[in-house]
Design an enzyme around this catalytic site. Structure first.
Site, short mmCIF file in Angstrom:
data_model
loop_
_atom_site.label_atom_id
_atom_site.label_comp_id
_atom_site.label_asym_id
_atom_site.label_seq_id
_atom_site.Cartn_x
_atom_site.Cartn_y
_atom_site.Cartn_z
N SER A 22 -5.93 3.36 4.38
CA SER A 22 -5.19 2.64 3.08
C SER A 22 -6.22 2.10 2.44
O SER A 22 -6.30 0.97 1.89
CB SER A 22 -4.23 1.80 3.31
OG SER A 22 -3.18 1.39 2.35
N LYS A 31 0.17 3.84 -2.77
CA LYS A 31 -0.64 4.73 -2.54
C LYS A 31 -0.17 6.27 -2.55
O LYS A 31 -0.75 7.42 -2.90
CB LYS A 31 -1.71 4.75 -1.45
CG LYS A 31 -2.86 3.46 -1.81
CD LYS A 31 -3.78 3.17 -0.58
CE LYS A 31 -4.56 2.18 -0.93
NZ LYS A 31 -3.91 0.83 -0.53
N SER A 34 0.78 -1.25 -0.12
CA SER A 34 -0.20 0.11 -0.16
C SER A 34 0.87 1.20 0.09
O SER A 34 0.23 2.43 -0.14
CB SER A 34 -0.99 -0.12 1.07
OG SER A 34 -1.98 -0.88 0.99
#
Length: 432
Positions: A131, A74, A71
């Protein structure tokens, strides 16, 4: 330097132009340099620590080895979102439609139903704190038309920033063997966010946000726990391990640390915190005129599979700064001398003058407890080399040096040679 308000949709054939030179320099060319305690068998682990202002590499371990970003992806999704906001193509109150594809993403996510919409601001908050995979995909579709096209734009922007070993195929970081990066590249990206869009960087400092009646906490547990930490992003998949890109400020100095492949959340966080603490200590001491390099105590028990963690506080020392990293003086023609003999033995009798007055230093620690643990480890692993020597934790300033005294020159040099052969950092100390 990348302009703050670049147009989002550049031609996909545009050549990569900009690199953060200081970070992009190979780790082998960067000095000073320090390493974290890590078992050699660990294959997921990688880390780097960077001076955010100068780009100097203070620490590098497998920094250019390919890793799964999870993640942390991101950060790039948000970077392109910030770009669109800065250019006026996007506004915080614009609506982001959630497609069936976005709604179908695996957790974690906000759980917005297909056909519903959220504001750009809420979508960004969901990505930065929880997230949220559904928000990442929804934003990618709004900005790129499709997630795959947006991923191509992500890869292009990565190349422009100097992230030479990064390739994106999705906007969320969900598992895909083609989605690769490195610790160095994530540091480049983290630095670019702060440099190019400081007005939006504060998004990463949110400890929680409210969404449709729910309070959603940030996954970055160092926020609010470690003074000075104000971002960035965590990540985890089974393939990647526990990842973290984090930045902190102390005394007007900012550092960025990236830790990838941690075996647990707690160990990843402790590792990142210790690296930052050590980095700040180095910078402070440099500012005071010290010429120092950062070395480590490289004793790595073979049974460990990951970064060595701090000793439990219940073992007698509650300090939070129990670093497993050693700060040493810069190399010189002679090692720094220390007084070994007090002039008297127990009982008040004059000490015998012998040639066994050399010493070996095997580490420097923030706590006396850690110094004694190191002495015990050396006594166990190198008993034949330190037999007859006296191990002691000698206080110097705020730290404790683990030292074996009462050796002849030959014994001291032999002992240190044997330790270095087993990757234990040591230093031979001449008599005063």
């Amino acid at each position: 330097m990348i302009k703050h308000a670049r147009r989002l949709f550049l031609a996909l054939g545009l050549a990569a132009t900009t690199a953060l030179t200081a970070i992009a320099t190979p780790a082998s060319a960067q000095i000073p340099y320090f390493q974290n305690l890590l078992a050699a068998s660990q294959t997921k682990y990688a880390a780097i620590v960077v001076d955010a202002k100068s780009g100097e590499i203070l620490y590098a371990k497998h920094a250019d080895s390919p890793r799964y970003p999870a993640s942390i992806t991101k950060i790039m999704t948000l970077y392109l979102t910030f770009e669109a906001l800065a250019s006026g193509k996007l506004h915080l109150d614009d609506r982001v439609m959630v497609s069936p594809h976005a709604a179908a993403q695996a957790p974690t996510k906000l759980g917005v139903r297909a056909g519903d919409s959220v504001s750009v601001e809420d979508a960004m908050d969901g990505m930065a704190t929880k997230s949220a995979n559904d928000m990442a995909v929804a934003m990618s579709e709004k900005l790129g038309g499709t997630e795959s096209r947006f991923a191509a734009l992500m890869t292009l922007r990565a190349q422009e920033l100097g992230m030479q070993n990064t390739h994106f195929v999705n906007a969320s970081g969900l598992p895909d063997s083609r989605q690769l990066t490195t610790a160095r590249d994530i540091a480049i990206l983290s630095r670019a966010v702060m440099r190019d869009y400081p007005q939006y960087y504060k998004l990463f400092s949110m400890q929680e946000f409210r969404f449709r009646g729910q309070t959603i906490a940030n996954h970055n547990h160092l926020l609010g726990r470690m003074p000075g930490v104000d971002g960035l992003k965590t990540g985890f998949t089974n393939a990647s391990g526990f990842n973290l890109a984090v930045s902190a400020v102390r005394e007007n100095r900012r550092l960025i640390a990236v830790v990838m492949g941690g075996p647990t959340t707690a160990q990843r966080d402790q590792n990142a915190e210790d690296l930052l603490l050590t980095g700040f200590d180095v910078m402070r001491r440099r500012a005071n005129g010290e010429k120092i390099v950062v070395a480590q105590n490289m004793f790595e028990p073979t049974e460990l599979n990951g970064p060595v963690v701090r000793p439990p506080t219940e073992q007698g020392d509650g300090e939070q700064d129990q670093l497993k990293i050693e700060l040493t003086g810069a190399p010189a023609a002679k090692a720094g001398k220390i007084a070994i003999a007090s002039g008297r033995e127990r009982g008040g009798e004059p000490a015998k003058v012998t040639k066994a007055k050399w010493a070996v230093q095997v580490g420097e620690f923030r706590s006396k407890t850690d110094a004694h643990r190191q002495i015990a480890l050396v006594e166990k692993k190198f008993a034949e080399h330190v037999d007859g020597a006296r191990g002691a934790a000698e206080k110097q300033g705020r730290n404790y040096k683990a030292v074996f005294t009462g050796l002849t020159e030959a014994d001291a040099r032999d002992a240190c040679h044997a330790m270095k052969a087993k990757r234990l950092a040591c230093m031979v100390i001449e008599p005063a």
